[in-house]
Design an enzyme around this catalytic site. Structure first.
Site: not given
Ligand code: CA
Length: 659
Positions: A341, A370
């Site tokens: 993340d 990400e």
């Protein structure tokens, strides 16, 4: 005088524990005694360990002061503490430590259990399903509650165990996905495990205990062994079905600062922010790896996560923590991949060290993240795991917002359409089709977000059109394209299938949000992180209502899995075998030529038409078999086509091959 100083320096050097050798062994149990070790500041006034009978409530039956020794605080308690709970306290409030491996309800206290007792039968022979290249993965992103909560025949709706049930396994296997990316499944803070009957929902991006499964997904959050055993049962069942398990890891921030285990063991060590020089203390460099470094306090906290804080992966012990945590999930839980993340918050060096460490265990374990943050970070951008820096992180992939937004429109405005709605985003789509690598036919000047290719290899790009964040595909199409904002229409279904055809024929690693194969809707909710089940749940009745949709997804995935031309996995091969053909506005055509990837098919032509009219195209002369047309896929052939003219229906894909 000089001699004694030298001796002192010598003693200091030999007793320093180096971060790279350090293990977060906060509790070591034997029936005779239990040893506790904590990484906490050398100048802490007192550090105590407390032993409890219960995971929540009651008073400690033993409180033992810890002693500072060789860079760590230590205590040894005689006797058999099996089944007991413990907390550490260095004056900031009790906590289970940063590396608890078992906890009581809500993760407030760590538990002393024997981990091998949690292994389901056959666990020691559990095997990671074979995967030769990340290009072969088909990733399915799933939240435990979304997937099973509304399923009438689920024995354990919303729990880890739901993924062991025949209906779940059958669905995943028949769809053909071979990797499940589970949304945060470590212990998180936003769901009260003592009130599970309230059915509160959260995505779980609020980490509490990074190395323990979430209690809310277990059948009994009070018993520390249950969540661990059930998590393993889930992994085992998926592995037996040939499906890998990828964990969503959120090391970039914690639920909050004051109550976090990081802050309660070593204040201000693990976070980024402004530091103030204090007499006698200094700001350590990233290369400073001794545990005895003194830190001045933070005067403000940086918030690159948008969640109130950001961790400092460049700090030697934070880096060590991430490395050890990833390793622990692989070894203890047989995890097959990690989705980081907000990877753009972590430094490149840490990500590369994680990749190297993972390679020593199994290089087929996939790592992606990400490639952005949710705010500015207190660390130089060029050193962070951003998408633009992916070329400095071999073996690590990032999500492509280029292909995602080219297809459906920008993240920033749900009402704006993309290529599917007639916006000329052909070059951005082509950039996604080649896997974000350099390709002579992709005009980078016209690509939406990147001025230059960022992937060295196509397997460094995650290809997708929707994920748990923002709207699911059906909702986005309705919100952005006039005329679709009404009950499901055939136009909408055509565009949905067209979007996924672009994703699954792309050379990147394909990824889909669970439920898209059932025309999932979240009733237009964009950020559904705490929306109720009624918004987030999958509507299983759609499987019977729209059988052609599930059938198309299934056949599309099978087409990719059966044909190596769609997953070359290598930039040079993509440049050699993938060529774009001339096409009218709104249409992208590419050819995978000359038995690409040793495919059985000599040449494959993929025609993607987003325009609202049928289009006639000129293709190289040949005798073709049609395998995808008008929302139907059949690898054995739907029709034949000879010559140089191909007609593709409005808002749909046409796929042909010769031999
Ligand atoms: Ca929890």
């Amino acid at each position: 005088m000089k001699k004694s100083l030298l001796l002192l320096v010598f003693i200091m050097l030999t007793t320093l524990i180096q971060a790279q050798d350090f293990r977060f062994d906060e509790m070591t149990y034997s029936p005779q005694k239990t040893v506790f070790r904590l990484f906490a500041p050398a100048d802490a006034k007192t550090v105590k360990v407390r032993i409890y009978k219960e995971g929540l409530g009651g008073k400690p039956f033993k409180t033992v002061p810890m002693k500072y020794q060789d860079g760590l605080w230590m205590a040894e308690i005689q006797g058999d503490l099996q089944g007991r709970f413990y907390t550490f306290d260095m004056g900031r409030g009790e906590c289970p430590g940063v590396f608890a491996k078992a906890v009581g309800v809500n993760g407030k206290r760590a538990a002393i259990i024997t981990l091998s007792d949690t292994n389901p039968d056959g666990w020691t022979t559990d095997q990671r399903p074979v995967c030769k290249s990340p290009a072969d993965l088909v990733i399915y992103e799933l939240h435990h509650r979304d997937f099973s909560i509304a399923r009438s025949d689920a024995q354990h709706p919303g729990k880890f165990l739901a993924l062991t049930e025949p209906w779940a396994i059958d669905h995943l296997k028949s769809l053909g996905v071979n990797a499940i990316h589970i949304l945060p499944s470590y212990d998180y803070g936003s769901v009260d495990e003592t009130r599970l009957a309230d059915n509160k929902y959260n995505w779980g991006y609020d980490p509490v205990n990074y190395n323990v499964p979430e209690g809310g997904y277990s059948t009994d959050p009070y018993r520390p062994d249950v969540r661990i055993r059930e998590f393993k049962q889930m992994v085992q069942a998926l592995h037996q079905a040939g499906i890998r398990v990828i964990l969503d890891v959120v090391y970039n921030h914690t639920y909050d600062i004051d109550h976090s285990n990081f802050q309660r063991t070593y204040p201000d060590y693990y976070y980024r922010g402004e530091r103030q020089e204090v007499r006698g203390k200094r700001i350590p460099e990233a290369t400073d790896i001794s545990l005895t470094s003194h830190l001045s306090p933070l005067t403000s906290y940086s918030n690159g996560s948008g969640c109130g804080n950001e961790t400092a992966s460049e700090q030697p012990m934070m880096r060590r923590f991430m490395l050890e945590s990833v390793k622990y999930w692989i070894n203890e839980y047989h995890i097959d991949g990690f989705r980081f993340d907000l990877m753009g918050i972590h430094d490149i060096e840490t990500m590369n060290q994680i990749r190297q460490m993972v390679d020593t265990i199994d290089p087929t374990i996939f790592i992606y993240g990400e490639g952005w943050s949710a705010g500015s970070c207190a660390y130089p951008n060029e050193l962070l795991g951003m998408k633009a820096n992916i070329s400095k992180m071999p073996g690590i992939a990032a999500f492509s917002d280029e292909i995602r937004d080219a297809l459906r429109g920008p993240f920033s405005d749900d009402t704006k359409p993309g290529w599917l709605g007639g916006v000329p985003e052909e070059e951005s789509l082509k950039f996604g089709i080649v896997g974000a690598i350099r390709h002579p036919q992709v005009k980078m000047k016209k690509v939406n977000y990147s001025q230059k290719p960022w992937a060295q290899e196509p397997t460094q790009m995650i290809s997708y059109v929707s994920c748990h964040d923002d709207m699911c595909l059906v909702d986005r199409l309705k919100a952005s394209i006039p005329g679709l904002n009404k009950p499901l229409t055939s136009d909408l279904i055509r565009l949905d299938l067209l979007a996924q055809t672009a994703v699954f024929t792309s050379q990147g690693v394909p990824f889909m949000l669970s439920g898209e194969e059932l025309l999932r809707t979240k009733q237009g909710v964009h950020n559904s992180f705490e929306s109720p089940d009624s918004i987030n749940h999958l509507d299983w009745s759609n499987k019977a209502k729209y059988p052609q949709v599930f059938e198309y997804y299934k056949n599309l995935i099978a087409l990719r899995r059966h044909h190596p031309a769609f997953r070359l996995g290598c930039a040079d091969l993509v440049r050699k075998h993938l060529e774009f053909l001339d096409a009218p506005k709104g249409v992208v055509v590419f050819r995978l030529k000359n038995y690409a990837g040793r495919d059985d098919w000599r040449n494959i032509i993929v025609i993607l038409n987003a325009s609202t009219s049928a289009q006639q195209l000129t293709i190289p002369a040949g005798s073709y078999t049609v395998v995808c047309r008008d929302g139907v896929i059949d690898e054995n052939g739907l029709d034949t086509l000879s010559g140089t003219a191909a007609v593709v229906s409005p808002q749909s894909a046409l796929i042909l091959h010769d031999n």
